[in-house]
Design a protein around this motif. Structure first.
Motif, PDB file in Angstrom:
ATOM      1  N   LYS A  19     -79.549 -65.411  19.486  1.00  0.00           N
ATOM      2  CA  LYS A  19     -80.631 -64.718  18.782  1.00  0.00           C
ATOM      3  C   LYS A  19     -80.809 -65.301  17.381  1.00  0.00           C
ATOM      4  O   LYS A  19     -79.836 -65.779  16.784  1.00  0.00           O
ATOM      5  CB  LYS A  19     -80.319 -63.222  18.691  1.00  0.00           C
ATOM      6  N   ASP A  20     -82.033 -65.244  16.869  1.00  0.00           N
ATOM      7  CA  ASP A  20     -82.271 -65.598  15.472  1.00  0.00           C
ATOM      8  C   ASP A  20     -81.880 -64.404  14.614  1.00  0.00           C
ATOM      9  O   ASP A  20     -82.269 -63.265  14.922  1.00  0.00           O
ATOM     10  CB  ASP A  20     -83.764 -65.890  15.233  1.00  0.00           C
ATOM     11  N   VAL A  21     -81.123 -64.660  13.568  1.00  0.00           N
ATOM     12  CA  VAL A  21     -80.631 -63.563  12.737  1.00  0.00           C
ATOM     13  C   VAL A  21     -80.953 -63.829  11.271  1.00  0.00           C
ATOM     14  O   VAL A  21     -80.715 -64.926  10.772  1.00  0.00           O
ATOM     15  CB  VAL A  21     -79.095 -63.426  12.881  1.00  0.00           C
ATOM     16  N   VAL A  22     -81.521 -62.830  10.611  1.00  0.00           N
ATOM     17  CA  VAL A  22     -81.770 -62.909   9.171  1.00  0.00           C
ATOM     18  C   VAL A  22     -81.078 -61.707   8.534  1.00  0.00           C
ATOM     19  O   VAL A  22     -81.201 -60.580   9.020  1.00  0.00           O
ATOM     20  CB  VAL A  22     -83.291 -62.848   8.865  1.00  0.00           C
ATOM     21  N   LEU A  23     -80.341 -61.949   7.460  1.00  0.00           N
ATOM     22  CA  LEU A  23     -79.689 -60.844   6.742  1.00  0.00           C
ATOM     23  C   LEU A  23     -80.394 -60.636   5.407  1.00  0.00           C
ATOM     24  O   LEU A  23     -80.533 -61.581   4.628  1.00  0.00           O
ATOM     25  CB  LEU A  23     -78.213 -61.190   6.493  1.00  0.00           C
ATOM     26  N   VAL A  24     -80.864 -59.425   5.152  1.00  0.00           N
ATOM     27  CA  VAL A  24     -81.387 -59.088   3.829  1.00  0.00           C
ATOM     28  C   VAL A  24     -80.296 -58.277   3.152  1.00  0.00           C
ATOM     29  O   VAL A  24     -79.992 -57.159   3.574  1.00  0.00           O
ATOM     30  CB  VAL A  24     -82.708 -58.287   3.918  1.00  0.00           C
ATOM     31  N   SER A  25     -79.662 -58.879   2.175  1.00  0.00           N
ATOM     32  CA  SER A  25     -78.502 -58.223   1.550  1.00  0.00           C
ATOM     33  C   SER A  25     -78.787 -57.861   0.112  1.00  0.00           C
ATOM     34  O   SER A  25     -79.179 -58.691  -0.698  1.00  0.00           O
ATOM     35  CB  SER A  25     -77.290 -59.151   1.611  1.00  0.00           C
ATOM     36  N   SER A  26     -78.591 -56.608  -0.220  1.00  0.00           N
ATOM     37  CA  SER A  26     -78.625 -56.154  -1.613  1.00  0.00           C
ATOM     38  C   SER A  26     -77.254 -56.450  -2.200  1.00  0.00           C
ATOM     39  O   SER A  26     -76.428 -57.094  -1.568  1.00  0.00           O
ATOM     40  CB  SER A  26     -78.892 -54.649  -1.666  1.00  0.00           C
ATOM     41  N   GLY A  27     -77.016 -55.960  -3.376  1.00  0.00           N
ATOM     42  CA  GLY A  27     -75.681 -56.044  -3.947  1.00  0.00           C
ATOM     43  C   GLY A  27     -75.549 -57.006  -5.099  1.00  0.00           C
ATOM     44  O   GLY A  27     -74.517 -56.999  -5.789  1.00  0.00           O
ATOM     45  N   ALA A  28     -76.581 -57.840  -5.373  1.00  0.00           N
ATOM     46  CA  ALA A  28     -76.439 -58.830  -6.437  1.00  0.00           C
ATOM     47  C   ALA A  28     -76.154 -58.152  -7.784  1.00  0.00           C
ATOM     48  O   ALA A  28     -75.220 -58.545  -8.509  1.00  0.00           O
ATOM     49  CB  ALA A  28     -77.705 -59.676  -6.532  1.00  0.00           C
ATOM     50  N   ILE A  29     -76.939 -57.139  -8.084  1.00  0.00           N
ATOM     51  CA  ILE A  29     -76.789 -56.501  -9.406  1.00  0.00           C
ATOM     52  C   ILE A  29     -75.447 -55.756  -9.473  1.00  0.00           C
ATOM     53  O   ILE A  29     -74.719 -55.848 -10.471  1.00  0.00           O
ATOM     54  CB  ILE A  29     -77.993 -55.571  -9.695  1.00  0.00           C
ATOM     55  N   MET A  30     -75.110 -55.061  -8.373  1.00  0.00           N
ATOM     56  CA  MET A  30     -73.827 -54.329  -8.340  1.00  0.00           C
ATOM     57  C   MET A  30     -72.632 -55.265  -8.534  1.00  0.00           C
ATOM     58  O   MET A  30     -71.726 -55.001  -9.320  1.00  0.00           O
ATOM     59  CB  MET A  30     -73.646 -53.666  -6.971  1.00  0.00           C
ATOM     60  N   VAL A  31     -72.656 -56.380  -7.789  1.00  0.00           N
ATOM     61  CA  VAL A  31     -71.521 -57.312  -7.858  1.00  0.00           C
ATOM     62  C   VAL A  31     -71.458 -57.953  -9.248  1.00  0.00           C
ATOM     63  O   VAL A  31     -70.375 -58.104  -9.842  1.00  0.00           O
ATOM     64  CB  VAL A  31     -71.634 -58.394  -6.755  1.00  0.00           C
ATOM     65  N   GLY A  32     -72.625 -58.285  -9.805  1.00  0.00           N
ATOM     66  CA  GLY A  32     -72.661 -58.875 -11.150  1.00  0.00           C
ATOM     67  C   GLY A  32     -72.175 -57.881 -12.199  1.00  0.00           C
ATOM     68  O   GLY A  32     -71.409 -58.236 -13.107  1.00  0.00           O
ATOM     69  N   ALA A  33     -72.594 -56.635 -12.046  1.00  0.00           N
ATOM     70  CA  ALA A  33     -72.193 -55.604 -13.018  1.00  0.00           C
ATOM     71  C   ALA A  33     -70.676 -55.425 -12.987  1.00  0.00           C
ATOM     72  O   ALA A  33     -70.021 -55.266 -14.021  1.00  0.00           O
ATOM     73  CB  ALA A  33     -72.902 -54.294 -12.701  1.00  0.00           C
ATOM     74  N   ASP A  34     -70.134 -55.486 -11.783  1.00  0.00           N
ATOM     75  CA  ASP A  34     -68.696 -55.352 -11.612  1.00  0.00           C
ATOM     76  C   ASP A  34     -67.983 -56.572 -12.220  1.00  0.00           C
ATOM     77  O   ASP A  34     -67.018 -56.426 -12.993  1.00  0.00           O
ATOM     78  CB  ASP A  34     -68.418 -55.218 -10.112  1.00  0.00           C
ATOM     79  N   THR A  35     -68.493 -57.753 -11.938  1.00  0.00           N
ATOM     80  CA  THR A  35     -67.867 -58.985 -12.444  1.00  0.00           C
ATOM     81  C   THR A  35     -67.899 -59.015 -13.975  1.00  0.00           C
ATOM     82  O   THR A  35     -66.929 -59.419 -14.636  1.00  0.00           O
ATOM     83  CB  THR A  35     -68.620 -60.228 -11.910  1.00  0.00           C
ATOM     84  N   LEU A  36     -69.022 -58.586 -14.536  1.00  0.00           N
ATOM     85  CA  LEU A  36     -69.182 -58.634 -16.001  1.00  0.00           C
ATOM     86  C   LEU A  36     -68.647 -57.364 -16.682  1.00  0.00           C
ATOM     87  O   LEU A  36     -68.861 -57.150 -17.867  1.00  0.00           O
ATOM     88  CB  LEU A  36     -70.657 -58.843 -16.357  1.00  0.00           C
ATOM     89  N   GLN A  37     -68.012 -56.538 -15.896  1.00  0.00           N
ATOM     90  CA  GLN A  37     -67.340 -55.317 -16.361  1.00  0.00           C
ATOM     91  C   GLN A  37     -68.266 -54.323 -17.047  1.00  0.00           C
ATOM     92  O   GLN A  37     -67.922 -53.727 -18.062  1.00  0.00           O
ATOM     93  CB  GLN A  37     -66.158 -55.697 -17.250  1.00  0.00           C
ATOM     94  N   PHE A  38     -69.455 -54.151 -16.494  1.00  0.00           N
ATOM     95  CA  PHE A  38     -70.325 -53.049 -16.925  1.00  0.00           C
ATOM     96  C   PHE A  38     -69.747 -51.768 -16.329  1.00  0.00           C
ATOM     97  O   PHE A  38     -69.212 -51.789 -15.223  1.00  0.00           O
ATOM     98  CB  PHE A  38     -71.742 -53.242 -16.380  1.00  0.00           C
ATOM     99  N   GLU A  39     -69.901 -50.661 -17.058  1.00  0.00           N
ATOM    100  CA  GLU A  39     -69.349 -49.389 -16.530  1.00  0.00           C
ATOM    101  C   GLU A  39     -70.148 -48.888 -15.332  1.00  0.00           C
ATOM    102  O   GLU A  39     -69.613 -48.288 -14.425  1.00  0.00           O
ATOM    103  CB  GLU A  39     -69.385 -48.332 -17.629  1.00  0.00           C
ATOM    104  N   ALA A  40     -71.475 -49.117 -15.373  1.00  0.00           N
ATOM    105  CA  ALA A  40     -72.334 -48.675 -14.271  1.00  0.00           C
ATOM    106  C   ALA A  40     -73.441 -49.707 -14.117  1.00  0.00           C
ATOM    107  O   ALA A  40     -73.538 -50.636 -14.915  1.00  0.00           O
ATOM    108  CB  ALA A  40     -72.931 -47.309 -14.595  1.00  0.00           C
ATOM    109  N   LYS A  41     -74.272 -49.509 -13.090  1.00  0.00           N
ATOM    110  CA  LYS A  41     -75.386 -50.433 -12.878  1.00  0.00           C
ATOM    111  C   LYS A  41     -76.292 -50.378 -14.110  1.00  0.00           C
ATOM    112  O   LYS A  41     -76.754 -49.293 -14.494  1.00  0.00           O
ATOM    113  CB  LYS A  41     -76.137 -49.972 -11.624  1.00  0.00           C
ATOM    114  N   PRO A  42     -76.559 -51.512 -14.779  1.00  0.00           N
ATOM    115  CA  PRO A  42     -77.338 -51.458 -16.017  1.00  0.00           C
ATOM    116  C   PRO A  42     -78.789 -51.054 -15.778  1.00  0.00           C
ATOM    117  O   PRO A  42     -79.310 -51.249 -14.686  1.00  0.00           O
ATOM    118  CB  PRO A  42     -77.268 -52.890 -16.546  1.00  0.00           C
ATOM    119  N   THR A  43     -79.433 -50.540 -16.801  1.00  0.00           N
ATOM    120  CA  THR A  43     -80.839 -50.159 -16.657  1.00  0.00           C
ATOM    121  C   THR A  43     -81.745 -51.132 -17.421  1.00  0.00           C
ATOM    122  O   THR A  43     -82.899 -51.305 -17.078  1.00  0.00           O
ATOM    123  CB  THR A  43     -81.084 -48.725 -17.186  1.00  0.00           C
TER     124      THR A  43
END
Ligand code: GLU
Length: 280
Positions: A50-74
């Motif tokens: 089958k052809d499979v495409v993944l639409v994945s969120s998480g970029a902002i969450m993972v970046g916020a975690d990596t850059l040690q933000f307390e929560a998702k920035p606004t």
């Protein structure tokens, strides 16, 4: 044949995963065990041809975690910076996990402009077709690093439906932190009834959306999911909203199991994708 059994024969499948289904609820860190399962399930769909495409969120969450933000920035610039770091990290993890199953993943980042501009839209479609032809699993996200209000989809529910329409997918699966569509918000109304199949997405069902999200990390509530369902089903794809608590649900759905809410395709002859994008 029952509509669920027909899912076995779907050939081109878009799977959308929300941030809340990828991360641990209390820390916001990636849930690597779940990611492993997701990648194994998607790789197995590829192995079935089958052809499979993944639409994945998480970029902002993972970046916020990596850059040690307390929560998702606004703040916009902070979100863009987090997305820049997070998207790269997320892709690194996906590449590594897919490689373990002998699959190749590619990245496609989009904005609304990619779809409204005729040349960009054609280019995007060609890229997807070529990737799928080559057996690659495209991993799609909004280009959050450069996106601003005017050109943003804002949520990956609509983005995934647009992608499904663009590439003529025959199935879109949205995995989220909810089980599917209820007659009312089940967190507020204990008499809310679960809906297994929506034959035709009319105003009566749209009323049930009412725009609650219940999630601290994702952006799309039920109203946006129903809008996504309108795009996908009008374009000719079946769509399922199901709970992404356990990604094993993917093969259970594909084997015809009764999970989530199935919105049956209702292809419209006059379907014109741009009309729907204008309303996102
Ligand atoms: N594109 C956003 C991200 O990757 C998520 C949008 C959404 O949650 O729907 O962080």
């Amino acid at each position: 044949m029952n509509a669920r059994d027909l899912l076995k024969d779907k050939k081109r499948i878009v799977v959308k995963i929300g941030s809340s289904s990828l991360t641990h609820p209390y820390t916001g860190n990636l849930d690597l065990v779940k990611l492993e399962v997701l990648v194994r399930e998607l790789s197995d769909l590829r192995n079935q041809g089958k052809d499979v495409v993944l639409v994945s969120s998480g970029a902002i969450m993972v970046g916020a975690d990596t850059l040690q933000f307390e929560a998702k920035p606004t703040k916009l610039a902070a979100k863009q910076a987090c997305a820049s770091v997070g998207q790269a990290r997320l892709m690194m993890i996906y590449q590594k996990l897919f490689a373990e199953y002998n699959q190749v993943a590619g990245q496609v980042l989009m904005t609304k402009f990619t779809m409204t501009n005729d040349l960009n839209r054609r280019n995007a479609r060609n890229t997807f077709c070529e990737l799928l032809e080559l057996g690659v699993i495209p991993i799609v996200n909004e280009n959050d690093t450069i996106v601003t209000d005017e050109i943003e989809f804002g949520d990956n529910d609509n983005l995934s439906a647009v992608v499904a329409a663009l590439i003529h997918a025959d199935l879109l699966i949205l995995l989220s932190d909810i089980d599917g569509l209820y007659t009312d918000d089940p967190r507020k109304n204990e008499n809310a009834r679960f809906i297994e199949v929506v034959e035709c997405l009319d105003d009566h069902f749209k009323e049930m959306g009412k725009g609650s999200t219940g999630s601290k990390v994702g952006t799309g509530g039920m109203a946006t999911k129903l809008h996504a369902a309108e795009i996908a089903t009008s374009a000719g794809a079946d769509m399922i909203i199901a709970n992404g608590r356990d990604f094993h649900i993917l093969h259970r759905i594909m084997n015809g199991g009764n999970y989530g809410t199935l919105f049956k395709a209702n292809p419209k002859e006059e379907f014109y994708l741009i009309d729907y994008i204008g309303r996102i």
